[in-house]
Motif scaffolding. Sequence first.
Motif, PDB file in Angstrom:
ATOM      1  N   SER A 253       0.815  -1.216   0.000  1.00 54.38           N
ATOM      2  CA  SER A 253       0.000   0.000   0.000  1.00 54.38           C
ATOM      3  C   SER A 253       0.851   1.270   0.000  1.00 54.38           C
ATOM      4  N   MET A 254       2.102   1.169  -0.410  1.00 57.08           N
ATOM      5  CA  MET A 254       3.007   2.318  -0.374  1.00 57.08           C
ATOM      6  C   MET A 254       2.447   3.491  -1.179  1.00 57.08           C
ATOM      7  N   ALA A 255       2.441   4.671  -0.557  1.00 57.58           N
ATOM      8  CA  ALA A 255       1.999   5.884  -1.235  1.00 57.58           C
ATOM      9  C   ALA A 255       3.133   6.430  -2.091  1.00 57.58           C
ATOM     10  N   PRO A 256       2.829   7.204  -3.123  1.00 57.47           N
ATOM     11  CA  PRO A 256       3.887   7.810  -3.935  1.00 57.47           C
ATOM     12  C   PRO A 256       4.875   8.584  -3.065  1.00 57.47           C
ATOM     13  N   PHE A 257       6.161   8.396  -3.346  1.00 59.47           N
ATOM     14  CA  PHE A 257       7.224   8.982  -2.507  1.00 59.47           C
ATOM     15  C   PHE A 257       8.377   9.388  -3.410  1.00 59.47           C
ATOM     16  N   ASP A 258       8.813  10.632  -3.308  1.00 61.29           N
ATOM     17  CA  ASP A 258       9.842  11.154  -4.204  1.00 61.29           C
ATOM     18  C   ASP A 258      11.213  11.310  -3.553  1.00 61.29           C
ATOM     19  N   GLY A 259      11.351  10.854  -2.327  1.00 63.48           N
ATOM     20  CA  GLY A 259      12.642  10.905  -1.666  1.00 63.48           C
ATOM     21  C   GLY A 259      13.365   9.574  -1.750  1.00 63.48           C
TER      22      GLY A 259
END
Length: 308
Positions: A253-259
């Motif tokens: 269920s990982m949410a979008p992440f840009d780091g």
Amino acid sequence: MAIRLFIDGAAGTTGLEIRERLQGRSEFELILLDDAQRKDEAARREALHAADIAILCLPDEAAKEAVKLAEGSGTRIIDASSAHRVAEGWTYGFPELIGHDRIANARLVSNPGCYPTGFLALVAPLVRAGLLPADFPYTVNAVSGYSGGGNALIETFEADPDIAYQAYGIYMDHKHLPEMRKYASLLHSPVFSPAVVPAFRGMVVDIPLPLAAMVAAPADQLRACIMDFYASHEVINAWPETGRRKHQRIARSMAPFDGMHLWVSTNQDGTQARLMAMLDNLGKGASGAAIQNLNIMCGLPETTGLRL
């Protein structure tokens, strides 16, 4: 005046995620093609010439074609494909390693690959600092969510919930290897062992180091170097020990992440270490990196629109 932006390949996974990150941003005016125009060469050429910046979210050959279509214009290009990552005249779009100024002043920028983003973030600073050797036969064990394989792999995984793990690149000729070797200044390509797991997004890159069998600095020096190198960067976080448990896993269920999270772990006597990175293959590994580079090229704060 708004910056005119054209996303060539806006209907693909990377293009759609880029558009999501641009929602509500008045700095940009999107040049859009309807379904009938998306594959029309004349329409694409017109859009590429009308844009201030174009982002290519295309297969490699189509990206090369788009660059040719843009010839004669002053359009700046960010290429999210692997077509130009080691090509002459292109700037490698990894600002933390290459330098923000080089990207800010570049006309042609090539996004890094998702797996190389994790590998290079860890290995390149350590080789530069002389703490790891450039001639060591490195290995890379990595897993990614299935979205990285495009629509075909997405359909395969979503149609067959029984798949738990799928290895690929078994002939060790993966297209990411040239950039991994070049930008880490290595004498040999690493042995790269990628696999896909049944999560839509997310990626862990794991580089095992047999410190007792190689000429390298102790693990605490490796960790200190990584932490110091990224101390002033907002997108990449280096952790003092093994990182938080949630940073060592890929969640369905990982949410979008840009780091990106980095850490160095070691065994009790310090004879072995693991360099590890966790990122979103669609975030810092693709669309988030494109937005970061776009911001830098436009003189905007680099984290604008990013999900950190």
